[in-house]
Design a protein around this motif. Structure first.
Motif, PDB file in Angstrom:
ATOM      1  N   SER A   1       0.848  -1.194   0.000  1.00 14.01           N
ATOM      2  CA  SER A   1       0.000   0.000   0.000  1.00 14.01           C
ATOM      3  C   SER A   1       0.885   1.245   0.000  1.00 14.01           C
ATOM      4  N   ASN A   2       0.248   2.404  -0.213  1.00 16.32           N
ATOM      5  CA  ASN A   2       0.972   3.659  -0.043  1.00 16.32           C
ATOM      6  C   ASN A   2       1.026   3.977   1.461  1.00 16.32           C
ATOM      7  N   GLU A   3       1.669   5.093   1.805  1.00 16.69           N
ATOM      8  CA  GLU A   3       1.823   5.427   3.226  1.00 16.69           C
ATOM      9  C   GLU A   3       0.472   5.617   3.902  1.00 16.69           C
ATOM     10  N   ALA A   4      -0.458   6.284   3.213  1.00 21.96           N
ATOM     11  CA  ALA A   4      -1.764   6.572   3.815  1.00 21.96           C
ATOM     12  C   ALA A   4      -2.638   5.323   3.889  1.00 21.96           C
ATOM     13  N   GLY A   5      -2.352   4.329   3.060  1.00 21.16           N
ATOM     14  CA  GLY A   5      -3.098   3.073   3.097  1.00 21.16           C
ATOM     15  C   GLY A   5      -4.302   3.033   2.166  1.00 21.16           C
ATOM     16  N   ASN A   6      -4.607   4.149   1.490  1.00 26.01           N
ATOM     17  CA  ASN A   6      -5.794   4.158   0.624  1.00 26.01           C
ATOM     18  C   ASN A   6      -5.521   3.624  -0.779  1.00 26.01           C
ATOM     19  N   VAL A   7      -4.228   3.469  -1.134  1.00 25.39           N
ATOM     20  CA  VAL A   7      -3.882   2.909  -2.445  1.00 25.39           C
ATOM     21  C   VAL A   7      -3.216   1.554  -2.224  1.00 25.39           C
ATOM     22  N   VAL A   8      -3.776   0.522  -2.845  1.00 22.61           N
ATOM     23  CA  VAL A   8      -3.260  -0.840  -2.675  1.00 22.61           C
ATOM     24  C   VAL A   8      -3.004  -1.447  -4.047  1.00 22.61           C
ATOM     25  N   GLY A   9      -1.905  -2.179  -4.155  1.00 20.49           N
ATOM     26  CA  GLY A   9      -1.632  -2.924  -5.381  1.00 20.49           C
ATOM     27  C   GLY A   9      -1.278  -4.352  -5.024  1.00 20.49           C
ATOM     28  N   LEU A  10      -1.730  -5.300  -5.856  1.00 25.61           N
ATOM     29  CA  LEU A  10      -1.356  -6.699  -5.639  1.00 25.61           C
ATOM     30  C   LEU A  10      -1.257  -7.400  -6.987  1.00 25.61           C
ATOM     31  N   MET A  11      -0.371  -8.366  -7.086  1.00 24.41           N
ATOM     32  CA  MET A  11      -0.254  -9.109  -8.341  1.00 24.41           C
ATOM     33  C   MET A  11      -1.408 -10.102  -8.526  1.00 24.41           C
ATOM     34  N   PRO A  12      -1.887 -10.789  -7.494  1.00 20.06           N
ATOM     35  CA  PRO A  12      -3.005 -11.735  -7.697  1.00 20.06           C
ATOM     36  C   PRO A  12      -4.293 -11.052  -8.174  1.00 20.06           C
ATOM     37  N   HIS A  13      -5.229 -11.901  -8.587  1.00 20.64           N
ATOM     38  CA  HIS A  13      -6.481 -11.433  -9.202  1.00 20.64           C
ATOM     39  C   HIS A  13      -7.681 -11.703  -8.297  1.00 20.64           C
ATOM     40  N   PRO A  14      -8.085 -10.761  -7.452  1.00 15.89           N
ATOM     41  CA  PRO A  14      -9.251 -10.991  -6.589  1.00 15.89           C
ATOM     42  C   PRO A  14     -10.534 -11.191  -7.390  1.00 15.89           C
ATOM     43  N   GLU A  15     -10.593 -10.600  -8.598  1.00 14.76           N
ATOM     44  CA  GLU A  15     -11.819 -10.716  -9.414  1.00 14.76           C
ATOM     45  C   GLU A  15     -11.992 -12.124  -9.965  1.00 14.76           C
ATOM     46  N   ARG A  16     -10.922 -12.920  -9.944  1.00 15.90           N
ATOM     47  CA  ARG A  16     -11.037 -14.298 -10.431  1.00 15.90           C
ATOM     48  C   ARG A  16     -11.244 -15.267  -9.272  1.00 15.90           C
ATOM     49  N   ALA A  17     -11.453 -14.723  -8.070  1.00  9.84           N
ATOM     50  CA  ALA A  17     -11.659 -15.576  -6.891  1.00  9.84           C
ATOM     51  C   ALA A  17     -12.811 -14.998  -6.084  1.00  9.84           C
ATOM     52  N   ALA A  18     -13.946 -14.807  -6.752  1.00 12.75           N
ATOM     53  CA  ALA A  18     -15.075 -14.157  -6.082  1.00 12.75           C
ATOM     54  C   ALA A  18     -16.354 -14.987  -6.146  1.00 12.75           C
ATOM     55  N   GLU A  19     -16.247 -16.195  -6.671  1.00 13.16           N
ATOM     56  CA  GLU A  19     -17.423 -17.065  -6.774  1.00 13.16           C
ATOM     57  C   GLU A  19     -17.001 -18.509  -6.526  1.00 13.16           C
ATOM     58  N   ALA A  20     -17.801 -19.224  -5.694  1.00 13.07           N
ATOM     59  CA  ALA A  20     -17.475 -20.619  -5.360  1.00 13.07           C
ATOM     60  C   ALA A  20     -17.370 -21.467  -6.627  1.00 13.07           C
ATOM     61  N   LEU A  21     -18.221 -21.162  -7.591  1.00 11.61           N
ATOM     62  CA  LEU A  21     -18.231 -21.919  -8.846  1.00 11.61           C
ATOM     63  C   LEU A  21     -16.860 -21.885  -9.537  1.00 11.61           C
ATOM     64  N   LEU A  22     -16.146 -20.786  -9.357  1.00 14.73           N
ATOM     65  CA  LEU A  22     -14.851 -20.629 -10.021  1.00 14.73           C
ATOM     66  C   LEU A  22     -13.686 -21.040  -9.121  1.00 14.73           C
ATOM     67  N   GLY A  23     -14.006 -21.682  -7.998  1.00 14.02           N
ATOM     68  CA  GLY A  23     -12.937 -22.288  -7.218  1.00 14.02           C
ATOM     69  C   GLY A  23     -12.527 -21.572  -5.953  1.00 14.02           C
ATOM     70  N   SER A  24     -12.937 -20.313  -5.773  1.00 15.47           N
ATOM     71  CA  SER A  24     -12.571 -19.604  -4.543  1.00 15.47           C
ATOM     72  C   SER A  24     -13.393 -18.326  -4.424  1.00 15.47           C
ATOM     73  N   GLN A  25     -13.737 -18.009  -3.195  1.00 13.49           N
ATOM     74  CA  GLN A  25     -14.417 -16.733  -2.924  1.00 13.49           C
ATOM     75  C   GLN A  25     -13.519 -15.824  -2.084  1.00 13.49           C
ATOM     76  N   ASP A  26     -12.245 -16.189  -2.011  1.00 14.70           N
ATOM     77  CA  ASP A  26     -11.357 -15.484  -1.088  1.00 14.70           C
ATOM     78  C   ASP A  26     -11.076 -14.037  -1.504  1.00 14.70           C
ATOM     79  N   GLY A  27     -11.338 -13.711  -2.775  1.00  7.97           N
ATOM     80  CA  GLY A  27     -11.097 -12.347  -3.226  1.00  7.97           C
ATOM     81  C   GLY A  27     -12.240 -11.399  -2.871  1.00  7.97           C
ATOM     82  N   LEU A  28     -13.376 -11.994  -2.523  1.00  6.95           N
ATOM     83  CA  LEU A  28     -14.585 -11.216  -2.281  1.00  6.95           C
ATOM     84  C   LEU A  28     -14.454 -10.156  -1.169  1.00  6.95           C
ATOM     85  N   PRO A  29     -13.797 -10.482  -0.047  1.00  8.66           N
ATOM     86  CA  PRO A  29     -13.701  -9.480   1.033  1.00  8.66           C
ATOM     87  C   PRO A  29     -13.037  -8.177   0.593  1.00  8.66           C
TER      88      PRO A  29
END
Lengths: 229, 84
Positions: free
Chosen positions: A191-219
Protein backbone atom coordinates in the motif's frame (compact mmCIF):
# COMPACT_ATOMS: atom_id res chain seq x y z
CA UNK A 1 -21.13 4.23 -3.91
CA UNK A 2 -20.00 3.85 -7.52
CA UNK A 3 -16.84 2.03 -8.58
CA UNK A 4 -14.84 3.16 -11.60
CA UNK A 5 -13.06 0.41 -13.53
CA UNK A 6 -10.26 1.89 -15.62
CA UNK A 7 -9.75 0.63 -19.14
CA UNK A 8 -6.54 1.21 -21.10
CA UNK A 9 -5.85 -0.16 -24.58
CA UNK A 10 -4.76 -3.73 -23.77
CA UNK A 11 -6.49 -4.02 -20.40
CA UNK A 12 -8.11 -7.46 -20.16
CA UNK A 13 -9.52 -7.99 -16.64
CA UNK A 14 -12.05 -5.15 -16.69
CA UNK A 15 -14.96 -7.39 -17.73
CA UNK A 16 -14.22 -9.77 -14.85
CA UNK A 17 -14.20 -6.86 -12.38
CA UNK A 18 -17.42 -5.53 -13.90
CA UNK A 19 -19.02 -8.97 -13.55
CA UNK A 20 -18.08 -9.27 -9.87
CA UNK A 21 -19.19 -5.71 -9.11
CA UNK A 22 -22.48 -5.91 -10.98
CA UNK A 23 -23.51 -9.55 -10.61
CA UNK A 24 -21.85 -10.73 -7.40
CA UNK A 25 -21.56 -7.83 -4.95
CA UNK A 26 -24.24 -5.76 -6.74
CA UNK A 27 -22.49 -2.42 -6.61
CA UNK A 28 -22.98 0.33 -9.20
CA UNK A 29 -19.96 0.61 -11.44
CA UNK A 30 -18.81 2.14 -14.71
CA UNK A 31 -15.90 1.80 -17.09
CA UNK A 32 -13.51 4.78 -17.28
CA UNK A 33 -11.68 4.97 -20.62
CA UNK A 34 -8.04 6.03 -20.30
CA UNK A 35 -8.61 9.20 -22.32
CA UNK A 36 -11.07 10.59 -19.76
CA UNK A 37 -9.72 13.54 -17.79
CA UNK A 38 -12.05 13.21 -14.82
CA UNK A 39 -13.12 10.49 -12.40
CA UNK A 40 -15.91 12.62 -10.92
CA UNK A 41 -18.85 10.57 -9.67
CA UNK A 42 -16.73 7.59 -8.61
CA UNK A 43 -16.00 6.69 -4.98
CA UNK A 44 -13.49 3.94 -5.60
CA UNK A 45 -11.17 3.18 -8.54
CA UNK A 46 -9.92 -0.15 -9.86
CA UNK A 47 -6.97 -0.57 -12.22
CA UNK A 48 -7.44 -4.07 -13.69
CA UNK A 49 -4.88 -6.44 -15.16
CA UNK A 50 -3.84 -6.87 -18.75
CA UNK A 51 -1.16 -5.36 -20.93
CA UNK A 52 -1.92 -1.64 -21.03
CA UNK A 53 -0.41 -0.08 -24.16
CA UNK A 54 1.15 -3.48 -24.89
CA UNK A 55 3.41 -3.09 -21.84
CA UNK A 56 5.93 -1.63 -24.28
CA UNK A 57 9.12 -0.18 -22.79
CA UNK A 58 8.17 -1.39 -19.25
CA UNK A 59 4.93 -2.70 -17.76
CA UNK A 60 2.77 0.31 -16.95
CA UNK A 61 5.34 2.86 -18.17
CA UNK A 62 3.20 4.26 -20.99
CA UNK A 63 -0.13 3.83 -19.17
CA UNK A 64 0.96 6.13 -16.36
CA UNK A 65 0.95 9.00 -18.87
CA UNK A 66 -2.58 8.24 -20.13
CA UNK A 67 -4.78 11.33 -19.67
CA UNK A 68 -6.90 9.71 -16.93
CA UNK A 69 -3.91 9.15 -14.68
CA UNK A 70 -3.71 12.80 -13.59
CA UNK A 71 -7.25 12.46 -12.24
CA UNK A 72 -6.36 9.13 -10.62
CA UNK A 73 -3.36 10.71 -8.86
CA UNK A 74 -5.54 13.58 -7.58
CA UNK A 75 -8.23 11.13 -6.41
CA UNK A 76 -5.58 9.08 -4.57
CA UNK A 77 -3.94 12.13 -2.97
CA UNK A 78 -7.35 13.19 -1.66
CA UNK A 79 -7.64 9.82 0.09
CA UNK A 80 -9.92 8.02 -2.38
CA UNK A 81 -9.62 4.22 -2.32
CA UNK A 82 -7.66 2.89 -5.32
CA UNK A 83 -6.71 -0.71 -6.03
CA UNK A 84 -4.56 -2.10 -8.83
CA UNK A 85 -4.36 -5.78 -9.61
CA UNK A 86 -1.60 -7.31 -11.75
CA UNK A 87 -0.94 -4.81 -14.57
CA UNK A 88 -2.88 -2.25 -12.50
CA UNK A 89 -0.34 -2.74 -9.68
CA UNK A 90 2.49 -2.19 -12.18
CA UNK A 91 0.83 1.03 -13.40
CA UNK A 92 0.41 2.35 -9.83
CA UNK A 93 4.11 1.72 -9.16
CA UNK A 94 5.16 3.44 -12.39
CA UNK A 95 2.88 6.38 -11.52
CA UNK A 96 4.64 6.75 -8.18
CA UNK A 97 1.45 6.10 -6.21
CA UNK A 98 3.03 2.94 -4.77
CA UNK A 99 6.68 2.35 -3.86
CA UNK A 100 8.92 -0.12 -5.72
CA UNK A 101 8.71 -1.80 -9.10
CA UNK A 102 7.76 -5.14 -10.65
CA UNK A 103 10.37 -7.06 -12.59
CA UNK A 104 10.50 -10.18 -14.72
CA UNK A 105 9.82 -13.35 -12.70
CA UNK A 106 13.04 -14.97 -11.50
CA UNK A 107 11.93 -18.24 -13.15
CA UNK A 108 11.55 -16.32 -16.46
CA UNK A 109 8.21 -18.13 -16.97
CA UNK A 110 4.77 -16.64 -17.21
CA UNK A 111 3.08 -18.04 -14.10
CA UNK A 112 -0.66 -18.75 -14.25
CA UNK A 113 -1.57 -20.71 -11.12
CA UNK A 114 -3.34 -20.70 -7.78
CA UNK A 115 -1.34 -19.32 -4.87
CA UNK A 116 -1.93 -18.55 -1.21
CA UNK A 117 -1.32 -15.09 0.14
CA UNK A 118 -1.19 -14.08 3.80
CA UNK A 119 -2.81 -10.87 4.99
CA UNK A 120 -0.11 -8.70 6.57
CA UNK A 121 -2.02 -5.43 6.97
CA UNK A 122 -5.76 -5.03 7.53
CA UNK A 123 -5.57 -1.27 7.83
CA UNK A 124 -6.59 -0.49 4.23
CA UNK A 125 -10.06 0.00 2.73
CA UNK A 126 -9.64 -3.28 0.84
CA UNK A 127 -8.34 -5.53 3.62
CA UNK A 128 -10.44 -4.34 6.57
CA UNK A 129 -12.81 -7.32 6.26
CA UNK A 130 -9.94 -9.82 6.51
CA UNK A 131 -8.73 -11.38 9.76
CA UNK A 132 -5.12 -10.81 10.88
CA UNK A 133 -2.93 -13.25 8.97
CA UNK A 134 -5.90 -14.54 6.98
CA UNK A 135 -4.87 -16.77 4.09
CA UNK A 136 -6.45 -16.24 0.69
CA UNK A 137 -6.43 -18.81 -2.10
CA UNK A 138 -6.29 -16.74 -5.24
CA UNK A 139 -4.91 -16.96 -8.80
CA UNK A 140 -1.91 -15.18 -10.27
CA UNK A 141 -1.27 -14.71 -13.98
CA UNK A 142 1.85 -12.76 -14.83
CA UNK A 143 5.35 -12.81 -16.27
CA UNK A 144 6.57 -9.70 -14.49
CA UNK A 145 5.51 -9.78 -10.87
CA UNK A 146 8.80 -9.87 -8.98
CA UNK A 147 8.42 -7.09 -6.43
CA UNK A 148 11.52 -4.99 -5.86
CA UNK A 149 12.24 -1.97 -3.72
CA UNK A 150 15.56 -0.62 -2.49
CA UNK A 151 16.56 -1.94 0.97
CA UNK A 152 15.96 1.42 2.70
CA UNK A 153 12.53 1.72 1.03
CA UNK A 154 11.61 -1.81 2.13
CA UNK A 155 12.67 -1.11 5.71
CA UNK A 156 10.50 2.01 5.80
CA UNK A 157 7.57 0.08 4.30
CA UNK A 158 7.92 -2.65 6.92
CA UNK A 159 7.97 -0.07 9.69
CA UNK A 160 4.82 1.63 8.38
CA UNK A 161 2.96 -1.60 7.65
CA UNK A 162 2.86 -1.01 3.89
CA UNK A 163 3.34 -4.68 3.08
CA UNK A 164 -0.23 -5.88 2.65
CA UNK A 165 0.10 -9.46 1.34
CA UNK A 166 2.87 -12.07 1.22
CA UNK A 167 2.96 -15.32 -0.77
CA UNK A 168 2.70 -18.22 1.66
CA UNK A 169 2.20 -21.97 1.81
CA UNK A 170 -1.31 -23.40 2.24
CA UNK A 171 -0.67 -23.48 5.99
CA UNK A 172 0.49 -19.88 6.12
CA UNK A 173 4.26 -20.12 6.18
CA UNK A 174 6.19 -17.54 4.17
CA UNK A 175 8.80 -19.70 2.43
CA UNK A 176 10.94 -19.53 -0.72
CA UNK A 177 8.91 -22.42 -2.20
CA UNK A 178 5.70 -20.42 -1.82
CA UNK A 179 7.17 -17.50 -3.77
CA UNK A 180 6.09 -17.86 -7.42
CA UNK A 181 8.10 -15.03 -8.93
CA UNK A 182 11.09 -14.17 -6.76
CA UNK A 183 9.51 -11.14 -5.07
CA UNK A 184 11.59 -9.65 -2.26
CA UNK A 185 10.31 -10.90 1.11
CA UNK A 186 7.54 -12.83 -0.73
CA UNK A 187 5.68 -9.54 -1.27
CA UNK A 188 2.44 -10.01 -3.21
CA UNK A 189 0.78 -6.68 -2.37
CA UNK A 190 1.66 -3.28 -0.91
CA UNK A 191 0.00 0.00 0.00
CA UNK A 192 0.97 3.66 -0.04
CA UNK A 193 1.82 5.43 3.23
CA UNK A 194 -1.76 6.57 3.81
CA UNK A 195 -3.10 3.07 3.10
CA UNK A 196 -5.79 4.16 0.62
CA UNK A 197 -3.88 2.91 -2.45
CA UNK A 198 -3.26 -0.84 -2.68
CA UNK A 199 -1.63 -2.92 -5.38
CA UNK A 200 -1.36 -6.70 -5.64
CA UNK A 201 -0.25 -9.11 -8.34
CA UNK A 202 -3.00 -11.74 -7.70
CA UNK A 203 -6.48 -11.43 -9.20
CA UNK A 204 -9.25 -10.99 -6.59
CA UNK A 205 -11.82 -10.72 -9.41
CA UNK A 206 -11.04 -14.30 -10.43
CA UNK A 207 -11.66 -15.58 -6.89
CA UNK A 208 -15.07 -14.16 -6.08
CA UNK A 209 -17.42 -17.06 -6.77
CA UNK A 210 -17.48 -20.62 -5.36
CA UNK A 211 -18.23 -21.92 -8.85
CA UNK A 212 -14.85 -20.63 -10.02
CA UNK A 213 -12.94 -22.29 -7.22
CA UNK A 214 -12.57 -19.60 -4.54
CA UNK A 215 -14.42 -16.73 -2.92
CA UNK A 216 -11.36 -15.48 -1.09
CA UNK A 217 -11.10 -12.35 -3.23
CA UNK A 218 -14.59 -11.22 -2.28
CA UNK A 219 -13.70 -9.48 1.03
CA UNK A 220 -11.53 -6.99 -0.88
CA UNK A 221 -14.60 -5.82 -2.82
CA UNK A 222 -16.82 -5.82 0.27
CA UNK A 223 -14.23 -3.87 2.27
CA UNK A 224 -14.08 -1.13 -0.34
CA UNK A 225 -17.86 -0.90 -0.54
CA UNK A 226 -18.16 -0.73 3.25
CA UNK A 227 -15.52 2.02 3.38
CA UNK A 228 -17.24 4.48 1.08
CA UNK A 229 -20.86 3.63 1.88
CA UNK B 1 20.27 16.17 -37.24
CA UNK B 2 21.34 14.48 -34.08
CA UNK B 3 20.97 10.88 -33.09
CA UNK B 4 20.81 9.79 -29.45
CA UNK B 5 21.91 6.27 -28.62
CA UNK B 6 20.52 5.35 -25.23
CA UNK B 7 21.42 2.35 -23.07
CA UNK B 8 19.07 1.35 -20.24
CA UNK B 9 20.25 -1.38 -17.87
CA UNK B 10 19.15 -2.84 -14.56
CA UNK B 11 21.03 -1.50 -11.55
CA UNK B 12 23.76 -3.79 -10.26
CA UNK B 13 21.75 -4.35 -7.08
CA UNK B 14 18.82 -5.76 -9.09
CA UNK B 15 18.86 -9.46 -10.02
CA UNK B 16 18.82 -10.04 -13.79
CA UNK B 17 17.58 -13.62 -14.40
CA UNK B 18 17.55 -13.01 -18.15
CA UNK B 19 21.25 -12.14 -18.08
CA UNK B 20 21.96 -15.23 -15.93
CA UNK B 21 20.16 -17.42 -18.48
CA UNK B 22 22.06 -15.91 -21.43
CA UNK B 23 25.29 -16.48 -19.51
CA UNK B 24 24.45 -20.16 -18.98
CA UNK B 25 23.54 -20.44 -22.68
CA UNK B 26 26.95 -19.05 -23.58
CA UNK B 27 28.57 -21.48 -21.14
CA UNK B 28 26.86 -24.43 -22.82
CA UNK B 29 28.30 -23.23 -26.15
CA UNK B 30 31.73 -23.43 -24.58
CA UNK B 31 32.16 -19.74 -23.67
CA UNK B 32 32.95 -20.51 -20.07
CA UNK B 33 34.98 -17.34 -19.54
CA UNK B 34 31.92 -15.07 -19.28
CA UNK B 35 31.98 -13.80 -15.69
CA UNK B 36 28.71 -11.92 -15.80
CA UNK B 37 25.97 -11.03 -18.28
CA UNK B 38 23.40 -8.26 -18.00
CA UNK B 39 20.63 -7.74 -20.55
CA UNK B 40 19.37 -4.21 -21.18
CA UNK B 41 17.65 -2.02 -23.74
CA UNK B 42 19.13 0.02 -26.57
CA UNK B 43 17.11 2.92 -27.96
CA UNK B 44 18.00 5.10 -30.94
CA UNK B 45 16.28 8.47 -31.24
CA UNK B 46 16.60 10.76 -34.24
CA UNK B 47 16.16 14.32 -33.05
CA UNK B 48 15.03 17.43 -34.88
CA UNK B 49 17.09 19.47 -32.43
CA UNK B 50 20.47 20.50 -33.86
CA UNK B 51 22.04 22.10 -30.79
CA UNK B 52 23.90 19.35 -28.87
CA UNK B 53 23.54 21.10 -25.51
CA UNK B 54 19.76 21.43 -25.82
CA UNK B 55 19.48 17.89 -27.22
CA UNK B 56 21.42 16.56 -24.25
CA UNK B 57 19.02 18.27 -21.87
CA UNK B 58 15.99 16.89 -23.68
CA UNK B 59 17.30 13.32 -23.77
CA UNK B 60 18.26 13.55 -20.10
CA UNK B 61 14.68 14.51 -19.27
CA UNK B 62 13.23 11.77 -21.49
CA UNK B 63 15.35 9.18 -19.68
CA UNK B 64 14.41 10.53 -16.28
CA UNK B 65 10.68 10.75 -16.94
CA UNK B 66 9.98 7.73 -19.13
CA UNK B 67 12.76 5.72 -20.73
CA UNK B 68 14.29 4.45 -17.47
CA UNK B 69 12.68 3.68 -14.12
CA UNK B 70 15.04 5.08 -11.46
CA UNK B 71 13.85 2.47 -8.93
CA UNK B 72 15.41 -0.37 -10.92
CA UNK B 73 17.34 1.02 -13.88
CA UNK B 74 20.30 3.19 -14.90
CA UNK B 75 20.83 4.88 -18.22
CA UNK B 76 23.57 6.47 -20.29
CA UNK B 77 23.53 7.93 -23.77
CA UNK B 78 25.66 9.44 -26.49
CA UNK B 79 24.82 11.90 -29.26
CA UNK B 80 26.16 11.84 -32.78
CA UNK B 81 25.62 13.91 -35.94
CA UNK B 82 23.69 12.16 -38.69
CA UNK B 83 22.85 13.33 -42.19
CA UNK B 84 19.35 14.86 -42.30
Amino acid sequence: MRVGVLVFPGTWSHQDFAHVLGDVVRSPWGFVWHKERSVAGYDCLILPGGFAHGDYLRCGAIARFSPVMEAVVRFAKEGGPVIGSCNGFQILCEAGLLPGALLRNTCLQYRCQWVHIRTENRNTPFTRRLAPGQLLRIPISHGEGRYYAAPETLAAMRARGQIVFRYATADGRVTAEANPNGSLENIAGVSNEAGNVVGLMPHPERAAEALLGSQDGLPLFLGAIQTVR
Amino acid sequence: MLEAQIYVTLKRSVLDPQGETVKSGLASLGFTGVEDCRVGKFLVLTLGETDPERARGQVEEMCRRLLANPVIEEYRFQLREVAG
